[in-house]
Write a protein that holds these residues in place. Structure first.
Motif, PDB file in Angstrom:
ATOM      1  N   GLN A  64       3.464  -5.158  -0.948  1.00 51.88           N
ATOM      2  CA  GLN A  64       3.792  -5.814   0.323  1.00 51.88           C
ATOM      3  C   GLN A  64       2.722  -6.810   0.776  1.00 51.88           C
ATOM      4  O   GLN A  64       3.024  -7.794   1.435  1.00 51.88           O
ATOM      5  N   VAL A  65       1.480  -6.575   0.388  1.00 55.16           N
ATOM      6  CA  VAL A  65       0.439  -7.570   0.689  1.00 55.16           C
ATOM      7  C   VAL A  65       0.640  -8.793  -0.203  1.00 55.16           C
ATOM      8  O   VAL A  65       0.567  -9.936   0.261  1.00 55.16           O
ATOM      9  N   GLU A  67       3.345  -9.874  -1.430  1.00 52.67           N
ATOM     10  CA  GLU A  67       4.558 -10.588  -0.999  1.00 52.67           C
ATOM     11  C   GLU A  67       4.433 -11.137   0.421  1.00 52.67           C
ATOM     12  O   GLU A  67       5.405 -11.642   0.981  1.00 52.67           O
ATOM     13  N   LYS A  68       3.270 -11.012   1.019  1.00 51.87           N
ATOM     14  CA  LYS A  68       2.969 -11.532   2.355  1.00 51.87           C
ATOM     15  C   LYS A  68       3.757 -10.848   3.469  1.00 51.87           C
ATOM     16  O   LYS A  68       3.911 -11.398   4.553  1.00 51.87           O
ATOM     17  N   ARG A  69       4.237  -9.644   3.197  1.00 54.04           N
ATOM     18  CA  ARG A  69       4.889  -8.869   4.253  1.00 54.04           C
ATOM     19  C   ARG A  69       3.838  -8.154   5.102  1.00 54.04           C
ATOM     20  O   ARG A  69       4.091  -7.799   6.247  1.00 54.04           O
ATOM     21  N   ASP A  71      -0.719  -8.101   5.771  1.00 53.05           N
ATOM     22  CA  ASP A  71      -1.900  -8.960   5.645  1.00 53.05           C
ATOM     23  C   ASP A  71      -2.990  -8.373   4.762  1.00 53.05           C
ATOM     24  O   ASP A  71      -3.734  -9.110   4.103  1.00 53.05           O
ATOM     25  N   THR A  90      -0.561  -9.737 -10.210  1.00 54.87           N
ATOM     26  CA  THR A  90      -0.978 -10.135  -8.860  1.00 54.87           C
ATOM     27  C   THR A  90      -2.447 -10.566  -8.898  1.00 54.87           C
ATOM     28  O   THR A  90      -3.137 -10.379  -9.893  1.00 54.87           O
ATOM     29  N   THR A 220      -6.964  -7.861   0.312  1.00 56.44           N
ATOM     30  CA  THR A 220      -6.024  -8.847   0.830  1.00 56.44           C
ATOM     31  C   THR A 220      -5.727  -9.879  -0.252  1.00 56.44           C
ATOM     32  O   THR A 220      -6.105  -9.695  -1.415  1.00 56.44           O
ATOM     33  N   ARG A 221      -5.035 -10.947   0.132  1.00 59.75           N
ATOM     34  CA  ARG A 221      -4.746 -12.033  -0.823  1.00 59.75           C
ATOM     35  C   ARG A 221      -5.909 -13.028  -0.837  1.00 59.75           C
ATOM     36  O   ARG A 221      -6.655 -13.142   0.137  1.00 59.75           O
ATOM     37  N   ASP A 223      -5.729 -16.155  -0.489  1.00 55.31           N
ATOM     38  CA  ASP A 223      -5.567 -17.166   0.558  1.00 55.31           C
ATOM     39  C   ASP A 223      -5.829 -16.622   1.962  1.00 55.31           C
ATOM     40  O   ASP A 223      -5.778 -17.361   2.944  1.00 55.31           O
ATOM     41  N   ASN A 224      -6.134 -15.323   2.041  1.00 56.70           N
ATOM     42  CA  ASN A 224      -6.299 -14.709   3.357  1.00 56.70           C
ATOM     43  C   ASN A 224      -7.688 -14.102   3.545  1.00 56.70           C
ATOM     44  O   ASN A 224      -8.039 -13.665   4.645  1.00 56.70           O
ATOM     45  N   SER A 227      -9.925 -15.482   6.388  1.00 55.73           N
ATOM     46  CA  SER A 227      -9.335 -15.672   7.713  1.00 55.73           C
ATOM     47  C   SER A 227     -10.203 -14.966   8.759  1.00 55.73           C
ATOM     48  O   SER A 227     -10.777 -13.903   8.498  1.00 55.73           O
TER      49      SER A 227
END
Length: 258
Positions: A64-65, A67-69, A71, A90, A220-221, A223-224, A227
């Protein structure tokens, strides 16, 4: 004037609430969600509303992380994440280590591993890294010998010597506490042991030392990871207050790693 100040305070409160950023984080119930819930108030003051989603498995939090569902997630160690990324394609990343949960061997039938019967039924987690971790602990305890004593991804097929002829079965990690009374020995992740009201420092017949390489991480991803909200969470998890919380609440069953 007093009414004006009150009105301005209300507007400021609404403005602050409107600006608060929600950070959705997946976690195992114990101790991960408990630690996250502990830092909620501190994060709220930083403008981050922490929404903790409790999961009972080790797959969906990463899915779910990715898939961006969600964070971020907080439930795993680096060896597990590496294996997950490799097998699932992933590219999730760690943004900080928080604690170690010393892995343990438990039994409802014996009080000492020396009492382990010939042909004993032993269950371990069925994911590659925690299964290998369980076998390494059995080796350290003198129950078995592995072909490669340093291979963290060892499987039952890699057992070289098995003096007691133990029968090793692989089951989903979350189910292991539930079958404890049905087997001779179960190798259980500490988060599931704690949920089952087992005390690792008192109930485990064998347990990893404080030098365990399996530090639980916030993930996390790519791209995140930089943040502001994620970085505020990392800072909160690495605070002296969290260190004290872990030491006082878990009394050695969970050990700070920062």
């Amino acid at each position: 004037m007093k009414k004006l100040l009150t009105a301005l305070a209300v507007v400021a409160a609404f403005s602050s609430a409107a600006q608060a950023e929600t950070l959705r984080v997946a976690a195992s119930a114990v101790p991960h969600a408990e630690i996250l819930n502990f830092v909620k108030p501190a994060l709220a003051k930083e403008g981050v509303e922490l929404d903790v989603k409790v999961f009972t498995d080790y797959v969906q939090p990463n899915v779910q992380v990715a898939e961006k569902r969600l964070d971020a997630n907080f439930f795993q160690h680096q060896p597990y994440l590496d294996e997950f990324n490799k097998s699932r394609g992933t590219s999730l990343v760690s943004v900080g280590g928080v604690h170690v949960e010393p892995f343990g061997a438990y039994s409802s039938k014996i009080k000492d591993l020396k009492e382990l019967p010939q042909g004993a039924n032993v269950v371990i987690p069925n994911d590659a890294t925690n299964g290998g971790r369980a076998l390494l602990l059995l080796q350290k305890a003198g129950v078995i010998t592995l072909k490669d004593p340093s291979n963290i991804l060892s499987t039952p097929k890699d057992i070289a010597e098995n003096p007691k002829g133990i029968k090793v079965r692989e089951l989903e990690a979350a189910t292991l506490p539930r079958v404890l009374t049905q087997v001779d020995l179960a190798l259980i992740n500490t988060n599931y042991a704690l949920e089952a009201k087992l005390n690792p420092t008192e109930d485990a017949l064998a347990i990893e030392g404080s030098d365990s390489p399996y530090v639980n991480i916030l993930v996390t991803r790519e791209d995140n990871k930089d943040s502001p909200a994620v970085q505020k969470l990392v800072k909160a998890l690495h605070s002296d207050e969290v260190k004290t919380f872990i030491l006082e609440k878990y009394k050695g069953a969970v050990v700070p790693a920062f």
